[in-house]
Design an enzyme around this catalytic site. Structure first.
Site, PDB file in Angstrom:
ATOM      1  N   ARG A 113       0.817  -1.234   0.000  1.00 19.90           N
ATOM      2  CA  ARG A 113       0.000   0.000   0.000  1.00 19.90           C
ATOM      3  C   ARG A 113       0.845   1.277   0.000  1.00 19.90           C
ATOM      4  NH1 ARG A 113      -2.892  -2.866   4.069  1.00 19.90           N
ATOM      5  NH2 ARG A 113      -4.634  -4.014   3.161  1.00 19.90           N
ATOM      6  N   LYS A 135       0.945  11.274 -11.412  1.00 20.51           N
ATOM      7  CA  LYS A 135       0.053  10.358 -12.134  1.00 20.51           C
ATOM      8  C   LYS A 135       0.829   9.096 -12.476  1.00 20.51           C
ATOM      9  CE  LYS A 135      -3.521  13.103 -14.364  1.00 20.51           C
ATOM     10  NZ  LYS A 135      -4.080  13.568 -15.650  1.00 20.51           N
ATOM     11  N   GLU A 177       4.985  17.764 -25.591  1.00 23.70           N
ATOM     12  CA  GLU A 177       4.446  18.247 -24.305  1.00 23.70           C
ATOM     13  C   GLU A 177       4.936  19.680 -24.027  1.00 23.70           C
ATOM     14  OE1 GLU A 177       2.085  16.709 -22.726  1.00 23.70           O
ATOM     15  OE2 GLU A 177       2.312  14.541 -22.962  1.00 23.70           O
ATOM     16  N   LYS A 216       3.711  23.245 -14.492  1.00 22.23           N
ATOM     17  CA  LYS A 216       2.960  22.051 -14.066  1.00 22.23           C
ATOM     18  C   LYS A 216       2.842  22.012 -12.542  1.00 22.23           C
ATOM     19  CE  LYS A 216       2.222  17.140 -14.642  1.00 22.23           C
ATOM     20  NZ  LYS A 216       2.469  15.904 -15.345  1.00 22.23           N
ATOM     21  N   GLU A 226      -7.136  16.228 -10.095  1.00 25.84           N
ATOM     22  CA  GLU A 226      -7.980  16.573 -11.246  1.00 25.84           C
ATOM     23  C   GLU A 226      -9.460  16.637 -10.860  1.00 25.84           C
ATOM     24  OE1 GLU A 226      -6.012  15.071 -14.901  1.00 25.84           O
ATOM     25  OE2 GLU A 226      -8.048  14.651 -15.547  1.00 25.84           O
ATOM     26  N   ARG A 231      -6.494  20.810 -13.485  1.00 25.55           N
ATOM     27  CA  ARG A 231      -5.458  19.900 -14.014  1.00 25.55           C
ATOM     28  C   ARG A 231      -5.840  19.329 -15.383  1.00 25.55           C
ATOM     29  NH1 ARG A 231      -1.657  15.485 -10.819  1.00 25.55           N
ATOM     30  NH2 ARG A 231      -0.476  14.926 -12.686  1.00 25.55           N
ATOM     31  N   ASN A 235      -4.419  18.110 -20.369  1.00 32.98           N
ATOM     32  CA  ASN A 235      -4.861  17.133 -21.376  1.00 32.98           C
ATOM     33  C   ASN A 235      -5.061  17.745 -22.758  1.00 32.98           C
ATOM     34  OD1 ASN A 235      -5.301  14.473 -20.084  1.00 32.98           O
ATOM     35  ND2 ASN A 235      -6.453  15.752 -18.661  1.00 32.98           N
ATOM     36  N   HIS A 238      -4.753  15.740 -25.932  1.00 31.19           N
ATOM     37  CA  HIS A 238      -4.616  14.330 -25.543  1.00 31.19           C
ATOM     38  C   HIS A 238      -5.820  13.473 -25.910  1.00 31.19           C
ATOM     39  CE1 HIS A 238      -1.080  15.702 -23.475  1.00 31.19           C
ATOM     40  NE2 HIS A 238      -0.824  14.518 -22.990  1.00 31.19           N
ATOM     41  N   HIS A 242      -4.359  10.467 -27.663  1.00 33.68           N
ATOM     42  CA  HIS A 242      -4.430   9.109 -27.092  1.00 33.68           C
ATOM     43  C   HIS A 242      -5.201   8.164 -28.011  1.00 33.68           C
ATOM     44  CE1 HIS A 242      -3.724  10.188 -22.540  1.00 33.68           C
ATOM     45  NE2 HIS A 242      -2.605  10.070 -23.217  1.00 33.68           N
ATOM     46  N   HIS A 253       4.347   9.168 -28.109  1.00 32.08           N
ATOM     47  CA  HIS A 253       3.255   9.832 -27.393  1.00 32.08           C
ATOM     48  C   HIS A 253       3.231  11.342 -27.709  1.00 32.08           C
ATOM     49  CE1 HIS A 253       0.538  10.751 -24.051  1.00 32.08           C
ATOM     50  NE2 HIS A 253       1.371  11.731 -23.726  1.00 32.08           N
TER      51      HIS A 253
HETATM   52  P1  NAD Z   1       9.257   5.880 -23.184  1.00 28.73           P
HETATM   53  O1  NAD Z   1       9.351   5.748 -21.738  1.00 28.73           O
HETATM   54  O2  NAD Z   1       8.717   4.737 -23.968  1.00 28.73           O
HETATM   55  O3  NAD Z   1      10.693   6.271 -23.755  1.00 28.73           O
HETATM   56  C1  NAD Z   1      10.862   6.422 -25.123  1.00 28.73           C
HETATM   57  C2  NAD Z   1      12.035   5.579 -25.647  1.00 28.73           C
HETATM   58  O4  NAD Z   1      13.253   6.186 -25.260  1.00 28.73           O
HETATM   59  C3  NAD Z   1      12.073   4.162 -25.085  1.00 28.73           C
HETATM   60  O5  NAD Z   1      12.449   3.289 -26.114  1.00 28.73           O
HETATM   61  C4  NAD Z   1      13.167   4.226 -24.023  1.00 28.73           C
HETATM   62  O6  NAD Z   1      13.776   2.979 -23.828  1.00 28.73           O
HETATM   63  C5  NAD Z   1      14.108   5.224 -24.626  1.00 28.73           C
HETATM   64  N1  NAD Z   1      14.945   6.000 -23.702  1.00 28.73           N
HETATM   65  C6  NAD Z   1      14.659   6.429 -22.465  1.00 28.73           C
HETATM   66  N2  NAD Z   1      15.638   7.225 -21.997  1.00 28.73           N
HETATM   67  C7  NAD Z   1      16.580   7.265 -22.961  1.00 28.73           C
HETATM   68  C8  NAD Z   1      17.825   7.935 -23.081  1.00 28.73           C
HETATM   69  N3  NAD Z   1      18.283   8.761 -22.138  1.00 28.73           N
HETATM   70  N4  NAD Z   1      18.535   7.768 -24.222  1.00 28.73           N
HETATM   71  C9  NAD Z   1      18.051   6.975 -25.223  1.00 28.73           C
HETATM   72  N5  NAD Z   1      16.887   6.344 -25.187  1.00 28.73           N
HETATM   73  C10 NAD Z   1      16.149   6.486 -24.050  1.00 28.73           C
HETATM   74  O7  NAD Z   1       8.362   7.139 -23.619  1.00 28.73           O
HETATM   75  P2  NAD Z   1       8.263   8.644 -23.077  1.00 28.73           P
HETATM   76  O8  NAD Z   1       8.014   9.466 -24.270  1.00 28.73           O
HETATM   77  O9  NAD Z   1       9.369   8.999 -22.170  1.00 28.73           O
HETATM   78  O10 NAD Z   1       6.922   8.585 -22.198  1.00 28.73           O
HETATM   79  C11 NAD Z   1       5.679   8.337 -22.787  1.00 28.73           C
HETATM   80  C12 NAD Z   1       4.763   7.785 -21.721  1.00 28.73           C
HETATM   81  O11 NAD Z   1       4.581   8.765 -20.704  1.00 28.73           O
HETATM   82  C13 NAD Z   1       3.376   7.434 -22.245  1.00 28.73           C
HETATM   83  O12 NAD Z   1       3.018   6.166 -21.763  1.00 28.73           O
HETATM   84  C14 NAD Z   1       2.485   8.500 -21.638  1.00 28.73           C
HETATM   85  O13 NAD Z   1       1.187   8.036 -21.385  1.00 28.73           O
HETATM   86  C15 NAD Z   1       3.203   8.825 -20.357  1.00 28.73           C
HETATM   87  N6  NAD Z   1       2.934  10.165 -19.827  1.00 28.73           N
HETATM   88  C16 NAD Z   1       2.599  10.260 -18.507  1.00 28.73           C
HETATM   89  C17 NAD Z   1       2.351  11.499 -17.943  1.00 28.73           C
HETATM   90  C18 NAD Z   1       2.057  11.601 -16.481  1.00 28.73           C
HETATM   91  O14 NAD Z   1       1.682  12.684 -16.022  1.00 28.73           O
HETATM   92  N7  NAD Z   1       2.238  10.562 -15.707  1.00 28.73           N
HETATM   93  C19 NAD Z   1       2.455  12.661 -18.737  1.00 28.73           C
HETATM   94  C20 NAD Z   1       2.809  12.525 -20.074  1.00 28.73           C
HETATM   95  C21 NAD Z   1       3.045  11.266 -20.616  1.00 28.73           C
HETATM   96  N1  GLY Z   2       0.082  14.846 -18.141  1.00 30.21           N
HETATM   97  C1  GLY Z   2      -1.183  15.155 -17.580  1.00 30.21           C
HETATM   98  C2  GLY Z   2      -1.155  15.351 -16.109  1.00 30.21           C
HETATM   99  O1  GLY Z   2      -0.153  15.195 -15.471  1.00 30.21           O
HETATM  100  O2  GLY Z   2      -2.176  15.669 -15.544  1.00 30.21           O
END
Ligand code: NAD
Ligand code: GLY
Length: 351
Positions: A113, A135, A177, A216, A226, A231, A235, A238, A242, A253
């Site tokens: 938990r 998130k 973003e 942010k 949210e 918040r 989006n 998005h 998405h 993404h």
């Molecule tokens: P990802 O984590 O898939 O990374 C993209 C690619 O880059 C992967 O192949 C990874 O292995 C590679 N990589 C990572 N670091 C590296 C580095 N330093 N050098 C070379 N390669 C590297 O994708 P992302 O774009 O980082 O994240 C996208 C995800 O984030 C989505 O699932 C999205 O839904 C999520 N997201 C979440 C929030 C949130 O608030 N939690 C906000 C925006 C996006």
């Molecule tokens: N990326 C959307 C949020 O953090 O709310």
């Protein structure tokens, strides 16, 4: 280095942005039991960095990529945590992009938990957005981020040293973003417009990332879960982004967020939410990151994914956040058939 505090109600969070942040992570975690979650690509590139920064830590690497952001990877992480006999005061270190950050964050929220959580984002997107604000989620049965929790990391260490190995596609992904934040926050928008030529310059990207985190942090402090609605502004782009990401995969993404914002700027203009001049201004900012919007044959089919969006409240409507004017946005719920007609614009975006 810049320190940004999030005075969030569940748990305060501190973000450190800038060169040297990884050394700060090392000092902060010294003497603590650490469990590093990463992915196969990051492990290949940074195995030595990980062992030097977190000596003695257990390391769990999941397969890289969005298609592995699922319950199998989540349970693989939880299994490894149990095998390592972690306790509640152990620290989960999410070292990777947004996929790793979201999954490791959810595992930290679920295990006993709640264990301690630190984020060390390694992509531009993760440093700009996903590592901050708590998130966490996995995708499930074709719905993006449908299983998740709000769980604040106690520290986020954003070190630009990780940018050096990012391929151009991942820089463009982070720019998605960043441009979104630029539409929401005039200060970031002006930074982008005044430095068009520097958008691939790593030291400028580091400054932009910190500016995005400052914005942010203000939003998340005010509406951590949210509930009040503020918040939701994060989006922007998005709903469509998405839906396309789930239907087509392949692109990143952030690219889908840019494409989503492009379509939604047209929707905002045609639905009278913003002026044509402002919609053009938004599209010109998008073009700095993605000069050509690709065609998506059969794009109207993405409706079925948009109907599953978490923002939707009514049956048969699609809710989205649209640009309204400089620094302002509006939420609009469109009947499904009307939204599908707009999606069809993506079949031939050059028209
Ligand atoms: P990802 O984590 O898939 O990374 C993209 C690619 O880059 C992967 O192949 C990874 O292995 C590679 N990589 C990572 N670091 C590296 C580095 N330093 N050098 C070379 N390669 C590297 O994708 P992302 O774009 O980082 O994240 C996208 C995800 O984030 C989505 O699932 C999205 O839904 C999520 N997201 C979440 C929030 C949130 O608030 N939690 C906000 C925006 C996006
Ligand atoms: N990326 C959307 C949020 O953090 O709310």
């Amino acid at each position: 280095m810049e320190t940004i505090q999030l005075h969030t109600k569940s748990r305060p969070s501190t973000v450190l942005c800038g060169a040297g942040a990884l050394s700060e992570a090392k000092s902060f975690l010294q003497g603590k039991e650490c469990f590093v979650v990463t992915d196969s690509n990051v492990l290949r590139l940074y195995a030595d960095t990980i062992s030097q920064t977190f000596p003695g830590a257990s390391v769990c690497a999941v397969p890289a990529g969005e298609r592995h952001k699922n319950r199998c990877s989540l349970f693989a992480i939880l299994d490894a945590m149990l095998d390592a006999r972690l306790h509640r005061s152990s620290v989960v270190v999410a070292l990777g992009g947004g996929v790793v950050g979201d999954m490791a964050g959810l595992a930290a929220a679920l295990y006993m938990r709640g264990t301690r959580l630190v984020q060390v984002p390694t992509t531009l997107l993760a440093q700009v957005d996903s590592s901050v604000g708590g998130k966490t989620a996995v995708d499930y049965r074709g719905v993006k981020n449908v299983i998740g929790a709000f769980y604040q990391p106690e520290r986020v260490f954003c070190d630009p040293l990780f940018f050096r190995t990012l391929p151009p596609r991942e820089i463009r992904c982070g720019l998605g973003e960043i441009v979104k934040t630029g539409v929401l926050d005039p200060a970031v928008g002006d930074m982008i417009k005044e430095n068009k030529g520097s958008l691939r310059d790593l030291s400028f990207l580091q400054q932009l990332a910190a500016a995005c985190v400052r914005f942010k942090a203000r939003v998340v402090e005010e509406d951590e879960t949210e509930r009040s609605g503020l918040r939701k502004c994060l989006n922007l782009g998005h709903t469509t982004g998405h839906a396309l990401e789930l239907m087509y995969g392949r692109r990143s993404h952030g690219e889908y967020v840019l494409i989503g914002m492009w379509l939604e700027s047209h929707i905002a203009e045609r639905e009278g939410v913003c002026t044509p001049a402002y919609a053009r201004e938004v599209r010109s900012m998008i073009a700095l990151a993605l000069p050509r919007i690709p065609a998506f044959p059969g794009a109207a089919g993405a409706l079925r994914y948009a109907l599953l969006d978490k923002k939707n409240e009514g049956q048969g409507t699609v809710s989205m956040i649209l640009p309204k004017e400089r620094g302002a946005y509006a939420e609009l719920a469109l009947p499904a058939d009307r939204y599908a007609a707009y999606l069809a614009l993506l079949e031939d975006p050059c028209r």
